[in-house]
Design an enzyme around this catalytic site. Structure first.
Site, mmCIF file in Angstrom:
data_model
loop_
_atom_site.group_PDB
_atom_site.id
_atom_site.type_symbol
_atom_site.label_atom_id
_atom_site.label_comp_id
_atom_site.label_asym_id
_atom_site.label_seq_id
_atom_site.Cartn_x
_atom_site.Cartn_y
_atom_site.Cartn_z
ATOM 1 N N LEU A 132 14.516 -26.109 8.043
ATOM 2 C CA LEU A 132 15.887 -25.790 7.377
ATOM 3 C C LEU A 132 16.612 -27.138 7.344
ATOM 4 O O LEU A 132 16.096 -27.889 8.346
ATOM 5 C CB LEU A 132 16.654 -24.789 8.144
ATOM 6 C CG LEU A 132 16.103 -23.375 8.434
ATOM 7 C CD1 LEU A 132 17.181 -22.561 9.609
ATOM 8 C CD2 LEU A 132 16.164 -22.568 7.109
ATOM 9 N N ASP A 133 17.503 -27.347 6.649
ATOM 10 C CA ASP A 133 18.235 -28.696 6.568
ATOM 11 C C ASP A 133 18.891 -28.841 7.924
ATOM 12 O O ASP A 133 19.167 -27.772 8.296
ATOM 13 C CB ASP A 133 19.386 -28.562 5.392
ATOM 14 C CG ASP A 133 18.690 -28.624 4.095
ATOM 15 O OD1 ASP A 133 17.487 -28.941 3.768
ATOM 16 O OD2 ASP A 133 19.578 -28.651 2.825
ATOM 17 N N ARG A 134 18.918 -29.843 8.318
ATOM 18 C CA ARG A 134 19.847 -30.185 9.444
ATOM 19 C C ARG A 134 21.187 -29.390 9.655
ATOM 20 O O ARG A 134 21.494 -28.819 10.726
ATOM 21 C CB ARG A 134 19.881 -31.903 9.786
ATOM 22 C CG ARG A 134 20.522 -32.037 11.263
ATOM 23 C CD ARG A 134 21.024 -33.487 11.446
ATOM 24 N NE ARG A 134 21.549 -34.057 10.318
ATOM 25 C CZ ARG A 134 23.056 -34.249 10.563
ATOM 26 N NH1 ARG A 134 23.525 -33.651 11.740
ATOM 27 N NH2 ARG A 134 24.020 -34.596 9.570
ATOM 28 N N VAL A 136 22.043 -26.689 7.943
ATOM 29 C CA VAL A 136 21.850 -25.344 7.989
ATOM 30 C C VAL A 136 21.544 -24.501 9.011
ATOM 31 O O VAL A 136 20.852 -24.878 9.868
ATOM 32 C CB VAL A 136 20.729 -25.009 6.618
ATOM 33 C CG1 VAL A 136 20.570 -23.530 6.733
ATOM 34 C CG2 VAL A 136 21.380 -25.783 5.395
#
Length: 465
Positions: A132-134, A136
């Site tokens: 996951l994106d940081r 998110v």
């Protein structure tokens, strides 16, 4: 917040670096620190080549190993805990808080999900099934062994894994299900994705809008070489007339796919500065992460300016927007054809904000240089990483020789929280230079992953209830 600690970064000299002096290499490639710092670091032996102290004028050769011994300051993360949802002998499923990266990267090491789980639960080695994106939050699946990780990898590659996210977007999203097929291209230098675009005469805008809404797909040989086919389905869950809660189901996995597809449709994530505006400050200029650089506004190109110049940025590559109800009013989806956004910027307040952030970023050490194009994998990297994806990091207290050398590096003065390093560009502050403390979790949350015979779910965040 993690106390500063000593750390050594290792990397091999790239072919394009060959022939440069060691100081020139660092000063040109890693501009987050001033040249004077690198000169002093080389003289003191903090930067070495093949484990040996060299002169600042030393010319590096291809494939040589370089090391950089630093006093590492990790950026703070939000206070949310990593919550274990399910745990077994082969797998651990958690709810990842926003702003915490999945694995050590860039300036983040101890402030990462894997490191936190090891510190708090003694989990041992973990293999992320997905990332996951940081910024998110939500469901994160981690395998405890390579065999389990390989099982999930095969499921993902076979296309049997279904993913669901929830997002809070600006505007009233259409009530009908929307399926968007639009090729995505990721710019690793700037850390930002886009739907493939090219300049088009303004008089063709109306034709382009009509073609897009009918599901037309246009491709060019150039786009085939650069862009990646991407598909996302969207379904509105609720709306208050200003914002909407939308269920997002990516059928492919591209970097920032959900974020850029929502922007393209005209309904960007409501607090996503990187995709809320048509023109954002580039991280290569701001010397910070892509998301932080986006908080420094630039004067936008308005729709009226586009008309005056008779040029608009139009998506012409692999665009296929399908709506489940053909009676959908086109007024709800006028944004997809035009990549520029009529945003309210440039007033005195935002100009003051830009000046403030530019000042903070001037000598920032945080720089996102990661070039991964894995699905939803955009950990906001930065700092001292010499070669992302290749570098091997070793903590100083794991290297006896560095322990012995610490005494010559560290000042005897001690602040209330940690020992001060006189050469460190961050000390005596605990947070790294350039960190403004304005990190905010995105309103994008992973809620469900399912495969052939398994399903894992995560509760909804407060903003989605």
């Amino acid at each position: 917040m993690v106390r500063p600690y000593f750390f050594e970064f290792l990397a091999h000299v790239k072919k394009r670096w060959e022939g440069k002096t060691v100081v020139d290499l660092f000063a040109q490639e890693f501009r987050q620190r001033p040249r004077e710092y690198y000169e002093e670091a080389v003289k003191r032996g903090r930067i070495r080549v093949e484990g040996k102290v060299v002169a600042p004028s030393y010319v590096v050769r291809d494939s040589q190993t370089m090391s950089h011994f630093v006093h590492r300051h990790e950026p703070p993360v939000l206070a949310g805990r990593v919550i274990v949802l399910e745990e077994g002998p082969d797998i651990i499923v958690v709810s990842k808080p926003a702003t915490v990266p999945v694995h050590p990267c860039g300036q983040y090491r101890k402030n990462s999900v894997i490191s936190i789980l090891e510190a708090e639960h003694k989990t041992g080695p973990l293999f992320p099934v997905h990332r996951l994106d940081r910024l998110v939050s939500g469901l994160l699946i981690l395998a405890r062994n390579s065999r389990t990780a390989d099982f999930f990898r095969q499921e993902i590659e076979a296309g049997v894994v279904q993913k669901q996210y929830v997002a809070k977007v600006k505007g009233v999203f259409p009530a009908e299900e929307v399926e968007l097929n639009a090729a995505v291209i990721y710019d690793p230098r700037e850390g930002r994705s886009s739907v493939e675009v090219r300049a088009r005469p303004a008089k063709e805008i109306a034709v382009e809008i009509e073609s897009t809404l009918k599901g037309a797909s246009k491709r060019t040989p150039e786009s085939d070489a650069k862009s990646k086919e991407s598909c996302t389905k969207f379904r509105r869950l609720s709306t208050d007339g200003v914002d909407s809660i939308v269920q997002c189901m990516p059928l492919t996995g591209r970097t920032h796919q959900i974020r850029v597809h929502l922007q393209y449709l005209g309904f960007p994530i409501a607090n996503d500065d990187l995709y809320l505006h048509s023109n954002v400050t580039k991280r290569s200029k701001a010397n910070t992460t892509a998301d932080r650089a986006a908080k420094i506004p630039e004067v936008p190109e308005t729709i009226s300016e586009v008309k005056d110049s008779s040029i608009a940025v139009l998506s012409t590559v692999s665009v296929d927007v399908n709506y489940s109800d053909e009676r959908l009013d086109s007024s709800n989806v006028t944004a997809p054809s035009v990549a520029v956004t009529n945003t309210k910027q440039g007033d005195n307040t935002r100009e003051a904000e830009r000046e403030k952030l530019q000042e903070h970023s001037k000598n920032a050490e945080i720089i996102d240089r990661r070039s991964s194009e894995d699905a939803e994998n955009a950990c906001s990297n930065g700092g001292d990483l010499l070669e992302p994806g290749v570098s091997l990091s070793i903590e100083a207290n794991e290297v006896p020789e560095l322990q012995k050398e610490r005494s010559q590096f560290v000042s005897k003065s001690i602040n209330p929280n940690f020992m001060v390093d006189p050469l460190c560009t961050h000390c005596p502050n605990m947070a790294p230079t350039g960190y403004t403390g304005d990190d905010e979790g995105l309103w994008l949350h992973c809620i469900r992953y399912s495969g052939s015979n398994w399903t894992y779910e995560c509760p909804l965040p407060e903003w989605a209830l």
